[in-house]
Design a protein around this motif. Structure first.
Motif, PDB file in Angstrom:
ATOM      1  N   GLU A 105       0.814  -1.091  -0.154  1.00  0.00           N
ATOM      2  CA  GLU A 105      -0.155   0.105  -0.002  1.00  0.00           C
ATOM      3  C   GLU A 105       0.841   1.149  -0.081  1.00  0.00           C
ATOM      4  N   GLU A 152      -7.229   2.612  -0.723  1.00  0.00           N
ATOM      5  CA  GLU A 152      -7.410   2.959  -2.348  1.00  0.00           C
ATOM      6  C   GLU A 152      -8.205   4.359  -2.313  1.00  0.00           C
ATOM      7  N   CYS A 201      -3.790  -3.137  -2.722  1.00  0.00           N
ATOM      8  CA  CYS A 201      -4.304  -2.075  -1.784  1.00  0.00           C
ATOM      9  C   CYS A 201      -5.667  -2.646  -1.338  1.00  0.00           C
TER      10      CYS A 201
END
Length: 342
Positions: A220, A324, A319
């Motif tokens: 991420e 996101e 993600c």
């Protein structure tokens, strides 16, 4: 890599129970003993004039006087002793050395990394806070912009410390010659760094904040680097890229709830090296936080190993929805269009 270092920085001792201890540098040095190609450079200390290019002069002089009087608690988190002033001067001087070495063409295995202390990214224009007295990265950026030896018109500072770099943001918030990016844990000290803090006046759009939710992992963070950060900085086209390199987003650091592995720092280093190459920017690293001694030392070492030829291991995870959504909000706040899945 070349590491800017001074024994003087060990003399700043906030006390045995304070997390920002001299043992941080000792741990890094001990770990780097096992690594090939490590060089150390001791730079000249900064003077007040250079610090006052980004800080209020009266404030800087008050820090010098505070230390000369024996120091004490500037605030509950930020403590000084008499020797702290010299450490502050050398820490800023080492950051300037890193910028200068990068602009002189030192790259690859010679990439400069300043490991001075105390750290700097919480120090605002006219005050100390969060263990920081002088904003080392800001001083280095301004030094590069002011120097007649280099043709520097734009500097980018990327702060991957787990805490928001509020001081660096404060200093450059209304300027367009420094693009500041902070990726940090949402809601953590000092509580600043919201997505909608994007700059003002001439600096509108040149501050990017990416507040990550607790539990965010390697993949991420990499999505943030490859998405909004790379897109914005490619457009900005800096002459110098400074990394405010804190390592307290590590999953084993005692201060945060971000879940980065040591490998994440190799991955981010690799991506920013590529970004610097593609934008023809000089690249330098400046130490900020990191309070788990073993993981701090391992993480600095893996940055070095990345420049020494080690290939980072790519993460598997995608993600999560929360991250996101955060990255999409960052893109929208900056009017950017990119494919997060690309």
């Amino acid at each position: 890599m070349q590491f800017g270092y001074s024994e003087t920085c060990l003399a700043h001792d906030p006390g045995s129970r304070h997390p920002e201890s001299p043992d941080r540098l000792r741990a890094i040095r001990e770990r780097l003993k096992k690594k090939h190609g490590v060089e150390y450079v001791e730079a000249e200390p900064c003077d007040i004039d250079r610090m006052a290019a980004v800080h209020e002069r009266e404030y800087i002089e008050s820090v010098e006087a505070f230390c000369a009087d024996g120091g004490g608690n500037w605030d509950p988190d930020t403590t000084a002793v008499e020797e702290t002033w010299d450490a502050v001067c050398y820490s800023s001087g080492l950051a300037c050395w890193a910028a200068e070495a990068a602009l002189e063409g030192e790259a690859g295995r010679k990439t400069p990394f300043s490991i001075g202390r105390p750290p700097g990214h919480h120090a605002v224009y006219d005050d100390a806070m969060g263990f920081c007295f002088v904003n080392n990265a800001a001083v280095a950026a301004q030094y590069a912009l002011d120097s007649e030896d280099y043709d520097v018109e734009r500097v980018a500072i990327v702060d991957w410390d787990v805490h928001h770099g509020n001081g660096t943001q404060d200093i450059f918030y209304d300027r367009d010659d420094v693009f500041f990016v902070s990726i940090h844990e949402k809601g953590l000290y000092p509580g600043t760094g919201a997505i909608d803090e994007t700059g003002e006046g001439d600096g509108s759009g040149t501050t990017m904040n990416i507040p990550m939710p607790a539990g965010t992992d390697d993949g991420e963070y990499l999505a943030a680097v490859e998405g909004p950060i790379t897109t914005a900085l490619t457009d900005y086209d800096p002459d110098l890229l400074l990394i405010s390199a804190g390592f307290d987003a590590h999953r084993h650091d005692p201060i945060s709830r971000i879940r980065l592995s040591t490998e994440a720092y190799a991955l981010m280093t690799d991506r920013f090296r590529t970004l610097a190459d593609e934008t023809d920017a000089a690249l330098a690293f400046i130490l900020e936080g990191g309070y788990g001694l073993d993981v701090l030392a391992d993480s600095v070492a893996i940055v070095h190993e990345t420049f020494d030829g080690r290939e980072p291991i790519e993460p598997d995870a995608d993600c999560g929805e929360n991250v996101e959504s955060t990255l999409e909000d960052v893109l929208e706040a900056h009017g950017l269009d990119t494919d997060l899945d690309g």
